[in-house]
Motif scaffolding. Sequence first.
Motif, mmCIF file in Angstrom:
data_model
loop_
_atom_site.group_PDB
_atom_site.id
_atom_site.type_symbol
_atom_site.label_atom_id
_atom_site.label_comp_id
_atom_site.label_asym_id
_atom_site.label_seq_id
_atom_site.Cartn_x
_atom_site.Cartn_y
_atom_site.Cartn_z
ATOM 1 N N THR A 134 5.354 8.069 0.324
ATOM 2 C CA THR A 134 4.633 7.824 1.575
ATOM 3 C C THR A 134 3.835 9.062 1.950
ATOM 4 N N ARG A 135 2.619 8.841 2.409
ATOM 5 C CA ARG A 135 1.774 9.883 3.001
ATOM 6 C C ARG A 135 1.106 9.271 4.221
ATOM 7 N N THR A 176 0.575 -0.192 0.071
ATOM 8 C CA THR A 176 0.398 -0.889 1.343
ATOM 9 C C THR A 176 0.042 0.147 2.403
ATOM 10 N N LEU A 177 -0.690 -0.295 3.414
ATOM 11 C CA LEU A 177 -1.086 0.590 4.510
ATOM 12 C C LEU A 177 -0.730 -0.041 5.841
ATOM 13 N N GLU A 178 -0.512 0.825 6.803
ATOM 14 C CA GLU A 178 -0.200 0.380 8.153
ATOM 15 C C GLU A 178 -0.875 1.336 9.130
ATOM 16 N N LEU A 179 -1.577 0.785 10.126
ATOM 17 C CA LEU A 179 -2.231 1.572 11.167
ATOM 18 C C LEU A 179 -1.425 1.412 12.449
ATOM 19 N N ILE A 189 -2.245 6.422 10.043
ATOM 20 C CA ILE A 189 -2.337 5.459 8.942
ATOM 21 C C ILE A 189 -1.321 5.887 7.888
ATOM 22 N N PHE A 190 -0.369 4.999 7.620
ATOM 23 C CA PHE A 190 0.659 5.262 6.608
ATOM 24 C C PHE A 190 0.247 4.631 5.291
ATOM 25 N N HIS A 191 0.283 5.410 4.221
ATOM 26 C CA HIS A 191 0.052 4.934 2.851
ATOM 27 C C HIS A 191 1.413 4.924 2.166
ATOM 28 N N ARG A 192 1.803 3.778 1.616
ATOM 29 C CA ARG A 192 3.088 3.673 0.914
ATOM 30 C C ARG A 192 2.864 3.050 -0.463
#
Length: 154
Positions: free
Chosen positions: A46-47, A86-89, A129-132
Motif C-alpha cells: 500500500t502507498r 485498487t484505489l480508494e479516494l 488516495i490509497f494505492h493497494r
Amino acid sequence: MKIFRSALLGLVFVGASISINAHATDASITKSVSPGSMLVLPNGGTRMSQFGLISSDFPRGTLPKRKTLTSIEWQTTWYPEGEGETLELCYFRPYSRTEVGCRAIQPNSSGTINDFNNQRFDNGAKVTIFHRVNGGRDVIQPVGQDIVTFRYTY
C-alpha cells in the motif's frame, strides 16, 4: 401613509443590497503528488498520496469566509508492475482524523466525485488516495503522479 411607503421602500433597498452581496464565489485548488515507491510483501503493498490544504492554498482574504466543497476532480497514476491494483479516494474535513467517506476509483484514470458536495471545506481539509496491490515484484514504482482539484464556493 407616507411614512409607511418610506419604510417599505427602505426595506426593499436593504433586501436588494443583501441579495447582491450574498452570491457565492466559485474557486478551485489543484495539487499533485507522487505516491512513491511501494514495497510489495507476500500479502501485497500500500502507498498513498495525501493532498492536505494549508492557508497559503487559499486566495488572500478568504480564510475567515465559510467554504463549501462542490466537487473533487482526480487523475491517478498506477503501478504497472503491481498485480490487482485498487484505489480508494477518501475525504477528510478540516483537521479531522476520520474520513467523511471513501470511494473506489480506478488506477490510471480520471473523473469527478460529487459524493462529498456541501461538506465543510477549509484550511486543514485533505484528500488521500490509497494505492493497494495484491502482489508484484519487491519494490515497484508509479509511472506518474496523482492529481486532485478541489472545487469549492465561499
